[in-house]
Design a protein around this motif. Structure first.
Motif, mmCIF file in Angstrom:
data_model
loop_
_atom_site.group_PDB
_atom_site.id
_atom_site.type_symbol
_atom_site.label_atom_id
_atom_site.label_comp_id
_atom_site.label_asym_id
_atom_site.label_seq_id
_atom_site.Cartn_x
_atom_site.Cartn_y
_atom_site.Cartn_z
ATOM 1 N N ASN A 1 0.731 -1.072 0.061
ATOM 2 C CA ASN A 1 0.124 0.016 0.216
ATOM 3 C C ASN A 1 0.851 1.034 0.123
ATOM 4 O OD1 ASN A 1 -2.428 -1.342 0.037
ATOM 5 N ND2 ASN A 1 -2.318 -1.588 2.072
ATOM 6 N N LEU A 2 2.051 1.145 0.788
ATOM 7 C CA LEU A 2 2.758 2.233 0.602
ATOM 8 C C LEU A 2 3.413 2.668 -0.617
ATOM 9 C CD1 LEU A 2 4.032 4.606 2.572
ATOM 10 C CD2 LEU A 2 5.989 2.913 3.438
ATOM 11 N N VAL A 3 3.823 1.433 -1.236
ATOM 12 C CA VAL A 3 4.504 1.624 -2.757
ATOM 13 C C VAL A 3 3.220 2.022 -3.621
ATOM 14 C CG1 VAL A 3 5.360 0.324 -4.685
ATOM 15 C CG2 VAL A 3 6.185 -0.230 -2.271
ATOM 16 N N PHE A 4 2.039 1.590 -3.309
ATOM 17 C CA PHE A 4 0.951 2.451 -4.373
ATOM 18 C C PHE A 4 0.930 3.838 -4.166
ATOM 19 C CE2 PHE A 4 -1.242 -1.800 -3.775
ATOM 20 C CZ PHE A 4 -0.348 -2.810 -4.502
ATOM 21 N N THR A 5 1.003 4.273 -3.062
ATOM 22 C CA THR A 5 0.738 5.475 -2.777
ATOM 23 C C THR A 5 1.836 6.571 -3.280
ATOM 24 O OG1 THR A 5 -0.665 5.123 -0.748
ATOM 25 C CG2 THR A 5 0.205 7.233 -0.902
ATOM 26 N N THR A 6 2.832 5.925 -2.758
ATOM 27 C CA THR A 6 4.274 6.679 -3.308
ATOM 28 C C THR A 6 4.432 6.878 -4.638
ATOM 29 O OG1 THR A 6 5.103 5.913 -1.277
ATOM 30 C CG2 THR A 6 6.707 7.024 -2.920
ATOM 31 N N LEU A 7 4.214 5.762 -5.419
ATOM 32 C CA LEU A 7 4.101 5.763 -6.914
ATOM 33 C C LEU A 7 3.308 6.800 -7.547
ATOM 34 C CD1 LEU A 7 4.228 1.856 -8.275
ATOM 35 C CD2 LEU A 7 5.871 3.958 -8.831
ATOM 36 N N ARG A 8 1.997 6.703 -7.126
ATOM 37 C CA ARG A 8 1.030 7.806 -7.580
ATOM 38 C C ARG A 8 1.280 8.983 -7.245
ATOM 39 N NH1 ARG A 8 -2.931 3.853 -5.113
ATOM 40 N NH2 ARG A 8 -3.838 2.642 -7.071
ATOM 41 N N SER A 9 1.948 9.510 -6.219
ATOM 42 C CA SER A 9 2.418 10.582 -5.976
ATOM 43 C C SER A 9 3.602 11.213 -6.823
ATOM 44 C CB SER A 9 2.883 10.635 -4.426
ATOM 45 O OG SER A 9 3.154 11.982 -4.015
ATOM 46 N N GLU A 10 4.632 10.307 -6.921
ATOM 47 C CA GLU A 10 5.689 10.506 -7.809
ATOM 48 C C GLU A 10 5.312 10.860 -9.321
ATOM 49 O OE1 GLU A 10 9.063 11.516 -6.948
ATOM 50 O OE2 GLU A 10 8.198 11.187 -4.994
ATOM 51 N N ILE A 11 4.410 10.006 -9.806
ATOM 52 C CA ILE A 11 3.895 10.044 -11.366
ATOM 53 C C ILE A 11 3.145 11.252 -11.341
ATOM 54 C CG2 ILE A 11 2.656 9.086 -12.985
ATOM 55 C CD1 ILE A 11 5.424 7.778 -12.592
ATOM 56 N N GLY A 12 2.447 11.720 -10.435
ATOM 57 C CA GLY A 12 1.515 12.630 -10.377
ATOM 58 C C GLY A 12 2.167 14.060 -10.507
ATOM 59 N N GLN B 1 14.655 6.163 -6.727
ATOM 60 C CA GLN B 1 15.369 6.764 -5.520
ATOM 61 C C GLN B 1 14.226 7.435 -4.693
ATOM 62 O OE1 GLN B 1 18.548 6.484 -4.939
ATOM 63 N NE2 GLN B 1 17.882 7.167 -2.829
ATOM 64 N N ALA B 2 13.440 8.082 -5.370
ATOM 65 C CA ALA B 2 12.255 8.476 -4.440
ATOM 66 C C ALA B 2 11.209 7.688 -3.882
ATOM 67 C CB ALA B 2 11.369 9.544 -5.400
ATOM 68 N N LEU B 3 11.173 6.534 -4.420
ATOM 69 C CA LEU B 3 10.468 5.345 -3.654
ATOM 70 C C LEU B 3 11.070 4.787 -2.464
ATOM 71 C CD1 LEU B 3 9.077 3.615 -6.792
ATOM 72 C CD2 LEU B 3 7.770 4.634 -5.209
ATOM 73 N N LEU B 4 12.566 4.606 -2.710
ATOM 74 C CA LEU B 4 13.392 4.049 -1.821
ATOM 75 C C LEU B 4 13.387 4.922 -0.489
ATOM 76 C CD1 LEU B 4 15.522 2.097 -1.044
ATOM 77 C CD2 LEU B 4 17.243 3.185 -2.012
ATOM 78 N N ASN B 5 13.785 6.189 -0.731
ATOM 79 C CA ASN B 5 13.685 7.061 0.493
ATOM 80 C C ASN B 5 12.466 7.248 1.062
ATOM 81 O OD1 ASN B 5 16.244 7.855 -0.646
ATOM 82 N ND2 ASN B 5 15.491 9.908 -1.548
ATOM 83 N N GLU B 6 11.213 7.308 0.517
ATOM 84 C CA GLU B 6 10.117 7.429 1.056
ATOM 85 C C GLU B 6 9.648 6.137 2.020
ATOM 86 O OE1 GLU B 6 6.663 9.762 1.719
ATOM 87 O OE2 GLU B 6 8.359 10.215 0.539
ATOM 88 N N LEU B 7 10.179 5.134 1.146
ATOM 89 C CA LEU B 7 9.794 3.514 1.891
ATOM 90 C C LEU B 7 10.544 3.404 3.035
ATOM 91 C CD1 LEU B 7 9.202 1.417 -1.311
ATOM 92 C CD2 LEU B 7 7.553 2.246 0.251
ATOM 93 N N VAL C 1 14.620 -0.381 -4.746
ATOM 94 C CA VAL C 1 13.140 -0.359 -5.435
ATOM 95 C C VAL C 1 13.405 -0.239 -7.071
ATOM 96 C CG1 VAL C 1 10.850 0.660 -5.736
ATOM 97 C CG2 VAL C 1 12.095 0.780 -3.431
ATOM 98 N N GLU C 2 13.038 -1.019 -7.745
ATOM 99 C CA GLU C 2 13.083 -1.237 -9.274
ATOM 100 C C GLU C 2 11.850 -0.967 -9.913
ATOM 101 O OE1 GLU C 2 15.514 -4.218 -10.334
ATOM 102 O OE2 GLU C 2 17.291 -3.587 -9.133
ATOM 103 N N ILE C 3 11.738 0.061 -10.539
ATOM 104 C CA ILE C 3 10.657 0.182 -11.597
ATOM 105 C C ILE C 3 10.518 -0.728 -12.923
ATOM 106 C CG2 ILE C 3 9.383 1.621 -13.213
ATOM 107 C CD1 ILE C 3 8.910 2.175 -10.137
ATOM 108 N N GLN C 4 9.856 -1.676 -12.856
ATOM 109 C CA GLN C 4 10.215 -2.817 -14.194
ATOM 110 C C GLN C 4 9.559 -2.127 -15.531
ATOM 111 O OE1 GLN C 4 8.201 -6.212 -12.185
ATOM 112 N NE2 GLN C 4 10.322 -7.074 -12.344
ATOM 113 N N GLU C 5 8.354 -1.509 -15.538
ATOM 114 C CA GLU C 5 7.856 -1.203 -16.703
ATOM 115 C C GLU C 5 6.779 0.123 -16.371
ATOM 116 O OE1 GLU C 5 5.493 -3.233 -20.546
ATOM 117 O OE2 GLU C 5 5.007 -3.921 -18.663
ATOM 118 N N ILE C 6 7.011 1.049 -17.337
ATOM 119 C CA ILE C 6 6.095 2.264 -17.312
ATOM 120 C C ILE C 6 5.429 2.162 -18.477
ATOM 121 C CG2 ILE C 6 6.049 4.754 -17.291
ATOM 122 C CD1 ILE C 6 8.169 4.823 -15.534
ATOM 123 N N LYS C 7 4.214 2.045 -18.743
ATOM 124 C CA LYS C 7 3.315 1.503 -19.872
ATOM 125 C C LYS C 7 2.010 2.800 -19.900
ATOM 126 C CE LYS C 7 1.466 -1.891 -22.801
ATOM 127 N NZ LYS C 7 0.974 -3.432 -22.817
#
Length: 266
Positions: free
Chosen positions: A113-124, A140-146, A160-166
């Motif tokens: 859930n923390l990854v979901f929230t942080t991902l949406r925030s960074e992409i937004g 890096q932003a995900l790693l720091n936040e988590l 943390v590694e982003i695998q795909e952005i589609k």
């Protein structure tokens, strides 16, 4: 006497059974939590450990090694309102088993859930074009936040590694059309530049040549005419329409006449 002997053997058996049941072996790389009558008692380390029978209970035994958490694709919206899906992998490990058990109800679900929230925030906060080029920044932003959020859970996020952005399919189709249009535009510009360079070279050659300019220009224009019709004929969907050679000669004569008039100052 027999009763005393029987009681002695019963106590011996109970003691033996108790000592066996109280011995617990914890594998290397793991730890275990012990509760006594429902309250935390101690943490068992790797190796041979002893607990009090009937009073102590092992409530959780868990690996302390690095673990992998695969985050399924999640929807996010960029700063310029483009929908996309992103999936990631989180590498983490427990550093405090007691906290990991007592401070959070479901550890893996909380991390997801923390990854979901942080991902949406960074992409937004990014535009579409930036999400592709700034993947390392997102990681890096995900790693720091988590890492900051999970320290109270007795957890250390390693990377943390982003695998795909589609982007969604509609956006992909639009991008492909834009790319095709840009390629066509560049091809047209290149072709126009090629024709302009060709004309410039012909003009310079005619100025330096001692042969009749009309004959040379007639030959060069005829060559371009033949090349154009050849390329047109190679297309399976094209209709071949040939220019009247007489009209070509008339156009050539008019072009040469205008050129002579310009040179004579008329």
């Amino acid at each position: 006497m027999e009763a005393i002997i029987s009681a002695f053997f019963l106590l011996l058996i109970a003691a033996t059974v108790g000592s066996v049941s109280s011995a617990k072996v914890i594998n290397q790389g793991s730890e275990a939590l012990v509760e006594r009558l429902g309250k935390y008692q101690k943490t068992l380390k790797p190796g041979l450990n002893f607990i009090v029978p009937f009073l102590d209970t092992i409530v959780w035994e868990e690996s302390m090694r690095e673990q992998v958490l695969d985050i399924k694709p999640q929807e996010a919206i960029t700063k310029d309102n483009v929908s996309m899906t992103i999936d990631a992998v989180v590498y983490w490990r427990i550093i405090d088993l007691k906290r990991a058990y007592y401070e959070i109800e479901d550890l893996e679900a909380a991390i997801k859930n923390l990854v979901f929230t942080t991902l949406r925030s960074e992409i937004g906060g990014m535009e579409l074009k930036d999400t592709f080029s700034n993947r390392r920044k997102i990681n890096q932003a995900l790693l720091n936040e988590l890492d900051d959020a999970t320290v109270n859970w007795g957890v250390k996020v390693m990377r943390v590694e982003i695998q795909e952005i589609k982007p969604v399919q509609a956006v992909l189709d639009s991008l492909q059309k834009e790319k095709a249009a840009e390629i066509q535009k560049q091809a047209s510009i290149s072709e126009a530049k090629g024709v302009a360079n060709y004309i410039e070279l012909v003009s310079e050659a005619l100025k330096k040549s001692e042969i009749d300019g009309k004959e040379a220009l007639s030959f060069l224009l005829a060559q371009r005419y033949v090349d154009a019709n050849t390329k047109l004929g190679e297309s399976p969907n094209s209709k071949i329409v040939f220019m009247n050679p007489g009209a070509l000669n008339e156009a050539l004569a008019e072009l040469m006449k205008n050129n002579d008039d310009n040179n004579n100052g008329i």
